[in-house]
Design a protein around this motif. Sequence first.
Motif, PDB file in Angstrom:
ATOM      1  N   PRO A   5       0.832  -1.213   0.000  1.00 46.09           N
ATOM      2  CA  PRO A   5       0.000   0.000   0.000  1.00 46.09           C
ATOM      3  C   PRO A   5       0.864   1.259   0.000  1.00 46.09           C
ATOM      4  N   LEU A   6       0.213   2.380  -0.239  1.00 43.02           N
ATOM      5  CA  LEU A   6       0.926   3.653  -0.274  1.00 43.02           C
ATOM      6  C   LEU A   6       1.577   3.972   1.068  1.00 43.02           C
ATOM      7  N   THR A   7       0.931   3.564   2.154  1.00 40.46           N
ATOM      8  CA  THR A   7       1.490   3.839   3.485  1.00 40.46           C
ATOM      9  C   THR A   7       2.858   3.182   3.665  1.00 40.46           C
ATOM     10  N   PHE A   8       3.048   2.020   3.041  1.00 36.95           N
ATOM     11  CA  PHE A   8       4.348   1.348   3.116  1.00 36.95           C
ATOM     12  C   PHE A   8       5.428   2.210   2.473  1.00 36.95           C
ATOM     13  N   TYR A   9       5.125   2.765   1.305  1.00 41.85           N
ATOM     14  CA  TYR A   9       6.110   3.586   0.600  1.00 41.85           C
ATOM     15  C   TYR A   9       6.331   4.918   1.320  1.00 41.85           C
ATOM     16  N   LEU A  10       5.280   5.455   1.925  1.00 44.25           N
ATOM     17  CA  LEU A  10       5.447   6.675   2.713  1.00 44.25           C
ATOM     18  C   LEU A  10       6.366   6.434   3.904  1.00 44.25           C
ATOM     19  N   ALA A  11       6.151   5.298   4.580  1.00 43.91           N
ATOM     20  CA  ALA A  11       6.990   4.965   5.732  1.00 43.91           C
ATOM     21  C   ALA A  11       8.426   4.690   5.295  1.00 43.91           C
ATOM     22  N   ALA A  12       8.588   3.956   4.192  1.00 46.67           N
ATOM     23  CA  ALA A  12       9.928   3.634   3.702  1.00 46.67           C
ATOM     24  C   ALA A  12      10.671   4.897   3.278  1.00 46.67           C
ATOM     25  N   THR A  13       9.979   5.783   2.567  1.00 39.89           N
ATOM     26  CA  THR A  13      10.604   7.039   2.146  1.00 39.89           C
ATOM     27  C   THR A  13      10.922   7.909   3.353  1.00 39.89           C
ATOM     28  N   GLY A  14      10.058   7.866   4.361  1.00 46.25           N
ATOM     29  CA  GLY A  14      10.328   8.608   5.588  1.00 46.25           C
ATOM     30  C   GLY A  14      11.576   8.111   6.289  1.00 46.25           C
TER      31      GLY A  14
END
Length: 238
Positions: A5-14
Amino acid sequence: MRKKPLTFYLAATGLITVYLLILQAAANLNKPVFYGLVALLALFIVFITARKPQNVLDFFRSMKLAVSVLIYFTIAVIIGTLILQNVEPARYLQSYSPGFYKFVKLLTLQDTYHSVWFSGLVILLNINILICTLNHLPIRKKKIGFFLIHLSIVIVVIGGSISAFFGMKGYINFHEGETVNEFQLTQYNQMLDQKIQMGFQLRLDKFEVDHYAPDYRVYVYTRSDSKNKFGMPYSFKS
């Protein structure tokens, strides 16, 4: 492979951004620690790529990664807008407390667009766009536009990065008839005691200043009798 999900990529990018900020602090405080952290990051990427190359490829070519990076880009631009950029230290001490100024310098927030962490986001976005572009090879007629747009973005970002990190800003002061082949280097809007050879000559043959007489005009507007239901005129006459 199940799509993340998008939240995974947001967390990873964070997490990547936080690591880049740590790299920035290390670069400002201790160069050996900085190089060690860079080497550790490189080893981690090599290790993950060797174990799960498909997962790494899927991560970097995901459109959700591009969205996540652009969100953090927006945050970086906001920071670069709110915090004074490239001014003399006295200006910062006038505007901020000494403690906050130390924090700003630690993370190079006073020069956001030349910082390590911002450059890392640029590299991450470039990798994402490049892999997405190569993923559509061979090029078909229907995808030529897609390929050219993505390739142009990569070229623009690379060009901007080269200009930001390897470009120089300077100042030249000369009069009519003079020829110069060097300029005064400037940094943070201040002239430095360093002159750079341009590799060519610049001559000022003539300098003119044109003055134009002001054109004063008076306009008179009269309201028409017809009005709409809000009591405002439909038109004006001059």
